[in-house]
Design a protein around this motif. Structure first.
Motif, PDB file in Angstrom:
ATOM      1  N   GLY A 369       1.015  -0.853  -0.041  1.00 23.27           N
ATOM      2  CA  GLY A 369       0.123   0.387   0.062  1.00 23.27           C
ATOM      3  C   GLY A 369       0.705   0.851  -0.198  1.00 23.27           C
ATOM      4  O   GLY A 369      -0.099   2.229  -0.656  1.00 23.27           O
ATOM      5  N   THR A 370       2.475   1.122  -0.071  1.00 20.16           N
ATOM      6  CA  THR A 370       3.022   2.489   0.011  1.00 20.16           C
ATOM      7  C   THR A 370       3.779   2.221  -0.590  1.00 20.16           C
ATOM      8  O   THR A 370       4.245   3.491  -1.150  1.00 20.16           O
ATOM      9  N   LYS A 371       3.255   1.887  -2.266  1.00 22.11           N
ATOM     10  CA  LYS A 371       4.105   1.476  -3.789  1.00 22.11           C
ATOM     11  C   LYS A 371       2.766   2.144  -4.798  1.00 22.11           C
ATOM     12  O   LYS A 371       1.548   1.963  -4.236  1.00 22.11           O
ATOM     13  N   GLY A 372       3.817   2.536  -5.398  1.00 23.85           N
ATOM     14  CA  GLY A 372       3.049   2.760  -6.233  1.00 23.85           C
ATOM     15  C   GLY A 372       1.869   3.800  -6.741  1.00 23.85           C
ATOM     16  O   GLY A 372       1.169   4.194  -7.607  1.00 23.85           O
ATOM     17  N   ARG A 373       2.610   4.892  -6.110  1.00 27.37           N
ATOM     18  CA  ARG A 373       1.164   6.638  -6.153  1.00 27.37           C
ATOM     19  C   ARG A 373       2.183   7.482  -5.213  1.00 27.37           C
ATOM     20  O   ARG A 373       3.034   7.422  -4.397  1.00 27.37           O
ATOM     21  N   ILE A 374       1.542   8.352  -6.193  1.00 25.59           N
ATOM     22  CA  ILE A 374       2.589   9.995  -4.605  1.00 25.59           C
ATOM     23  C   ILE A 374       1.248  10.367  -3.678  1.00 25.59           C
ATOM     24  O   ILE A 374       0.136  10.828  -4.227  1.00 25.59           O
ATOM     25  N   ALA A 375       2.026  10.070  -3.104  1.00 31.47           N
ATOM     26  CA  ALA A 375       0.809  10.127  -1.754  1.00 31.47           C
ATOM     27  C   ALA A 375       1.185  10.549  -0.511  1.00 31.47           C
ATOM     28  O   ALA A 375       2.612   9.910  -0.441  1.00 31.47           O
ATOM     29  N   VAL A 376       1.095  11.404   0.830  1.00 31.08           N
ATOM     30  CA  VAL A 376       1.654  11.531   2.343  1.00 31.08           C
ATOM     31  C   VAL A 376       1.669   9.854   2.617  1.00 31.08           C
ATOM     32  O   VAL A 376       0.891   9.034   2.883  1.00 31.08           O
ATOM     33  N   GLY A 377       2.589   9.800   2.911  1.00 34.44           N
ATOM     34  CA  GLY A 377       3.466   8.260   3.908  1.00 34.44           C
ATOM     35  C   GLY A 377       3.569   6.998   2.910  1.00 34.44           C
ATOM     36  O   GLY A 377       4.110   6.043   3.203  1.00 34.44           O
TER      37      GLY A 377
END
Length: 440
Positions: A369-377
């Protein structure tokens, strides 16, 4: 603490491109803010560049140890970074030993720890000898279990019969493990054995769509009976799409992937003897390709992954152009994004749709869930991409151990200019910084 700010006129955030300043601290994204006044030390992307999340490729054959002359963690992860891939999940074959028990997984992890330039996780294997003991490998952190329903091409990784498929699904359902399936039916393949030779249509005819639809039907029946979950690997035959769609509508836990080579190449344009295009299941005709694109855009197909399956030139071109003799795998880890984007652009499919299938969806598929996205965290795994820049892929630019690929000499659009892992540029000449991942 390592800190940087990347300012982009177009950053892919929440599924859409918008201006953004992305702040990274100690390997994580700590802020995604509107693009306004940015610090003097900020990295400012060029006008022709976009900021993407690092891609997550969940189908890669690294082949180390045991067949490291085919590929290895150093060369595979260098190629991954060159193609914008910051996380890969390694298949349990064609390495020796195959990853079918915790001891073999330890060997794999030790090899990756010495060389990986990007983050690496591991699939386990479900073969006849490992049935009944899969949970120990699951507890050791693999993301799921790969099986074949037809011969795999290597003797040390035998396929499962339909009865063994059911046993595997029952065993995995007990702890909610995931089975990922090379779905071709051996009885159908046996009825269509070709005589070999350089003719590409004859090779395609030897692995008809029926082989896939029959095998996928068996998988669907298995998860219906057991309540388990399964994933169809490298879906090639568009005739299987209604089966997958119906299973999903029924509420069965089934997902499916396809690969760049099925979305980019077609049977009509593969010359006789061009065994660099051989893969199993095969690249089919243009009408089939059009239907795969529809399935992808409609959500029947969930993911796009490389199925990077390299070998030595001697194996890939064995038989002097004989499709029966040549190794059946395509090296595509480095070029998947640009190849699919080139075709998507021609079809009017937006870049954000393409990237989503290579990044967020693949990450979510394996629970990262912390991979594949540009998002805080999220992990600060980022790619600077020039979507309108043309180039021709040449052997001198390939970072694989063996410079062989079906994508060579093709005119592509979209250049990866920088790849950052945890906020730091991936340098193929530097010490490895890739982390070894386990299932959450």
């Amino acid at each position: 603490m390592h800190r940087l700010v990347i300012a982009a006129d177009r950053a892919l955030v929440d599924g859409a491109f918008r201006p953004a300043a992305v702040t990274v601290e100690d390997g994580r994204i700590t802020a995604v803010e509107p693009l306004g006044a940015t610090p003097a030390e900020a990295i400012r992307l060029a006008a022709d560049e976009v900021l993407l999340p690092g891609l997550v490729d969940t189908h890669v054959h690294v082949n180390e140890p045991g067949r490291t002359e085919w590929e290895g963690f150093r060369t595979a992860t260098a190629a991954a970074a060159a193609g914008g891939v910051t996380t890969l999940i390694d298949m349990p074959l064609n390495s020796i030993p195959p990853t079918i028990d915790p001891a073999a997984l330890r060997v794999k992890r030790e090899a990756a720890a010495r060389s990986a330039l990007v983050d690496v996780g591991f699939w386990g294997g479900a073969v006849p000898a490992s049935l009944g003991s899969l949970e120990a490998l699951w507890d050791a952190g693999v993301f799921g279990f790969k099986c074949f329903l037809a011969p795999s091409g290597v003797d040390e990784f035998p396929h499962l019969s339909h009865e063994q498929l059911d046993r595997a699904l029952e065993e995995l359902a007990a702890f909610d493990g995931l089975l990922i399936v090379h779905a071709e039916d051996p009885e159908v393949l046996d009825r269509h054995v070709g005589g070999g030779g350089p003719g590409y249509p004859a090779f395609v005819a030897s692995r008809p769509p029926e082989a896939e639809t029959t095998a996928i039907s068996a998988v669907i029946e298995g998860i219906r009976r057991t309540g388990g979950r399964a994933h169809v690997l490298h879906l090639s035959a568009a005739s299987a799409l209604p089966l997958v769609a119906a299973a999903k509508a029924e509420g069965l836990r089934l997902t499916a992937e396809t690969c760049p080579h099925y979305l980019v190449f077609d049977e009509e344009h593969i010359p006789d003897g061009a065994t660099q295009y051989k893969c199993c299941p095969p690249i089919r005709d243009r009408a089939n390709q059009d239907a795969l694109w529809r399935g992808l855009l409609e959500g029947v197909v969930d993911l796009v992954v490389s199925d990077h399956s390299p070998s030595t030139p001697e194996r890939k071109f064995a038989g002097g152009g004989d499709f029966q003799a040549a190794w059946g795998g395509i090296a595509g880890l480095q070029s998947g994004l640009s190849a699919v984007w080139t075709e998507a652009r021609r079809r009017g499919v937006p870049l954000e749709t393409v990237v989503d299938r290579f990044s967020r969806r693949t990450a979510d598929f394996v629970g990262l869930g912390t991979k594949g996205r540009i998002a805080v965290g999220a992990d600060a795994d980022l790619v600077v991409f020039a979507p309108d820049a043309p180039y021709a892929l040449e052997a001198s630019g390939l970072r694989y151990r063996n410079p062989v690929s079906a994508y060579l000499h093709h005119e592509l659009v979209g250049v990866v200019r920088r790849t950052l892992l945890a906020g730091v540029d991936v340098d193929p000449a530097a010490a490895p910084r890739g982390r070894l991942l386990e299932r959450a």
